[in-house]
Design a protein around this motif. Sequence first.
Motif, PDB file in Angstrom:
ATOM      1  N   GLN A   1       0.734  -1.174   0.017  1.00 55.41           N
ATOM      2  CA  GLN A   1      -0.009  -0.013  -0.030  1.00 55.41           C
ATOM      3  C   GLN A   1       0.743   1.341  -0.112  1.00 55.41           C
ATOM      4  OE1 GLN A   1      -0.159  -2.812   2.061  1.00 55.41           O
ATOM      5  NE2 GLN A   1      -2.465  -3.017   2.812  1.00 55.41           N
ATOM      6  N   THR A   2       2.020   1.216   0.716  1.00 58.89           N
ATOM      7  CA  THR A   2       2.800   2.395   0.720  1.00 58.89           C
ATOM      8  C   THR A   2       3.471   2.769  -0.436  1.00 58.89           C
ATOM      9  OG1 THR A   2       3.296   2.012   3.136  1.00 58.89           O
ATOM     10  CG2 THR A   2       4.856   3.241   1.923  1.00 58.89           C
ATOM     11  N   ARG A   3       4.166   1.456  -0.940  1.00 57.46           N
ATOM     12  CA  ARG A   3       4.690   1.550  -2.539  1.00 57.46           C
ATOM     13  C   ARG A   3       3.648   2.317  -3.348  1.00 57.46           C
ATOM     14  NH1 ARG A   3       7.367  -3.186  -0.620  1.00 57.46           N
ATOM     15  NH2 ARG A   3       5.557  -4.291  -1.602  1.00 57.46           N
ATOM     16  N   ALA A   4       2.616   1.880  -3.384  1.00 59.19           N
ATOM     17  CA  ALA A   4       1.508   2.484  -4.422  1.00 59.19           C
ATOM     18  C   ALA A   4       1.328   3.899  -3.966  1.00 59.19           C
ATOM     19  CB  ALA A   4       0.252   1.644  -4.282  1.00 59.19           C
ATOM     20  N   ALA A   5       1.165   4.120  -2.855  1.00 58.68           N
ATOM     21  CA  ALA A   5       0.657   5.474  -2.211  1.00 58.68           C
ATOM     22  C   ALA A   5       1.741   6.598  -2.350  1.00 58.68           C
ATOM     23  CB  ALA A   5       0.303   5.458  -0.947  1.00 58.68           C
ATOM     24  N   VAL A   6       2.993   6.178  -2.118  1.00 56.96           N
ATOM     25  CA  VAL A   6       4.212   7.027  -2.599  1.00 56.96           C
ATOM     26  C   VAL A   6       4.132   7.990  -3.786  1.00 56.96           C
ATOM     27  CG1 VAL A   6       6.520   7.751  -2.621  1.00 56.96           C
ATOM     28  CG2 VAL A   6       5.589   6.326  -0.592  1.00 56.96           C
TER      29      VAL A   6
ATOM     30  N   SER B   1      -5.999   6.412   0.135  1.00 49.86           N
ATOM     31  CA  SER B   1      -7.185   5.461   0.426  1.00 49.86           C
ATOM     32  C   SER B   1      -6.212   4.224   0.851  1.00 49.86           C
ATOM     33  CB  SER B   1      -8.350   4.955  -0.181  1.00 49.86           C
ATOM     34  OG  SER B   1      -9.009   4.251   0.177  1.00 49.86           O
ATOM     35  N   GLY B   2      -6.263   3.459   1.925  1.00 52.10           N
ATOM     36  CA  GLY B   2      -5.543   2.247   2.054  1.00 52.10           C
ATOM     37  C   GLY B   2      -4.116   2.448   2.760  1.00 52.10           C
ATOM     38  N   ALA B   3      -3.639   3.728   2.810  1.00 48.36           N
ATOM     39  CA  ALA B   3      -2.298   4.107   3.167  1.00 48.36           C
ATOM     40  C   ALA B   3      -2.517   5.375   4.086  1.00 48.36           C
ATOM     41  CB  ALA B   3      -1.093   4.213   2.104  1.00 48.36           C
ATOM     42  N   THR B   4      -3.547   5.426   4.936  1.00 50.61           N
ATOM     43  CA  THR B   4      -3.802   6.666   5.759  1.00 50.61           C
ATOM     44  C   THR B   4      -2.501   7.119   6.781  1.00 50.61           C
ATOM     45  OG1 THR B   4      -6.269   6.159   5.809  1.00 50.61           O
ATOM     46  CG2 THR B   4      -5.269   7.546   7.397  1.00 50.61           C
ATOM     47  N   ILE B   5      -2.197   5.931   7.493  1.00 51.12           N
ATOM     48  CA  ILE B   5      -0.964   6.003   8.384  1.00 51.12           C
ATOM     49  C   ILE B   5       0.185   6.762   7.774  1.00 51.12           C
ATOM     50  CG2 ILE B   5       0.253   4.986  10.048  1.00 51.12           C
ATOM     51  CD1 ILE B   5      -1.783   3.201  10.707  1.00 51.12           C
ATOM     52  N   THR B   6       0.422   6.139   6.578  1.00 48.22           N
ATOM     53  CA  THR B   6       1.529   6.516   5.850  1.00 48.22           C
ATOM     54  C   THR B   6       1.643   8.023   5.220  1.00 48.22           C
ATOM     55  OG1 THR B   6       2.415   4.383   5.465  1.00 48.22           O
ATOM     56  CG2 THR B   6       3.268   6.116   3.929  1.00 48.22           C
ATOM     57  N   SER B   7       0.267   8.210   4.910  1.00 48.53           N
ATOM     58  CA  SER B   7       0.132   9.682   4.089  1.00 48.53           C
ATOM     59  C   SER B   7       0.160  10.730   5.209  1.00 48.53           C
ATOM     60  CB  SER B   7      -1.378   9.567   3.630  1.00 48.53           C
ATOM     61  OG  SER B   7      -1.598   8.563   2.630  1.00 48.53           O
ATOM     62  N   GLU B   8      -0.312  10.390   6.462  1.00 51.42           N
ATOM     63  CA  GLU B   8      -0.346  11.390   7.493  1.00 51.42           C
ATOM     64  C   GLU B   8       1.166  11.637   7.891  1.00 51.42           C
ATOM     65  OE1 GLU B   8      -4.315  12.316   7.294  1.00 51.42           O
ATOM     66  OE2 GLU B   8      -2.771  13.289   8.343  1.00 51.42           O
ATOM     67  N   ALA B   9       1.652  10.469   7.979  1.00 49.65           N
ATOM     68  CA  ALA B   9       3.142  10.839   8.399  1.00 49.65           C
ATOM     69  C   ALA B   9       3.954  11.512   7.393  1.00 49.65           C
ATOM     70  CB  ALA B   9       3.921   9.402   8.669  1.00 49.65           C
ATOM     71  N   TYR B  10       3.716  11.236   6.177  1.00 46.69           N
ATOM     72  CA  TYR B  10       4.329  12.032   4.860  1.00 46.69           C
ATOM     73  C   TYR B  10       4.083  13.375   4.786  1.00 46.69           C
ATOM     74  CZ  TYR B  10       4.924  13.165  -0.075  1.00 46.69           C
ATOM     75  OH  TYR B  10       5.283  13.939  -1.111  1.00 46.69           O
TER      76      TYR B  10
END
Length: 232
Positions: free
Chosen positions: A187-192, A211-220
């Motif tokens: 999910q992270t690799r797709a979201a970045v 969507s599906g990478a909320t935690i990574t998105s917020e930290a990003y």
Amino acid sequence: MKRAIPVVVLSIAGLVPVWLYQPSAGSSTVQATTPAPSSTSSSGSSGSNVVTSSTINTEKGPVQLQVTFDGTKITAVKMLQQPDHPQTTAAVPKLVAETLQAQSADIDTVSGATITSEAYKKSLQATIDDNAKTASAAPSASASEASSRTVDGSALSTEKGPVQVQVTFSGTKITAVKMLQQPDHPQTRAAVPVLVAETLKAQSADIDTVSGATITSEAYKESLQAAIDARG
């Protein structure tokens, strides 16, 4: 009694090399720069280029470097990540000093810190190769390139894994975003790529989560905002 004196002297003499070998309390320094007058700041020298290596995970811990170049000359090396071991703490200043002297990754490993030394040299070579590609792609710096600056965002620990971004600015414009650390998840690799594209479009951290990478998105977004704030 006459034979006892030289025995004591020899014993003391034998301990001297051990005392001399112990690293000083200041050996924990992980950054060094050349004594040359040229600036090592990416924002203070029009010919400088700051390159950050990818993280290499070893059995001792992660190793990651940030290297500053003035053209092809290595002017500074900074450890972004290193194993938390006394051997590494003592070895890093030696590796950095050898790098600045050799101006290459062709340096000796430090005894007692072989694993860290090998990872350091591999990371260093990667930054040298990256810098060479950049130099060949843009042999001369324009006025806008001269004002470019690279800033690392804060490193954030999440339940999915660490997140840290590196942002390149040309003036106040965001021209590039690079992930220094990210969770190893599909999910992270797709979201970045989506997050980076949105950043370049919005020119701010005011972007939607993926969507599906909320935690990574917020930290990003938090790491991105920290880099924007640090830009000044």
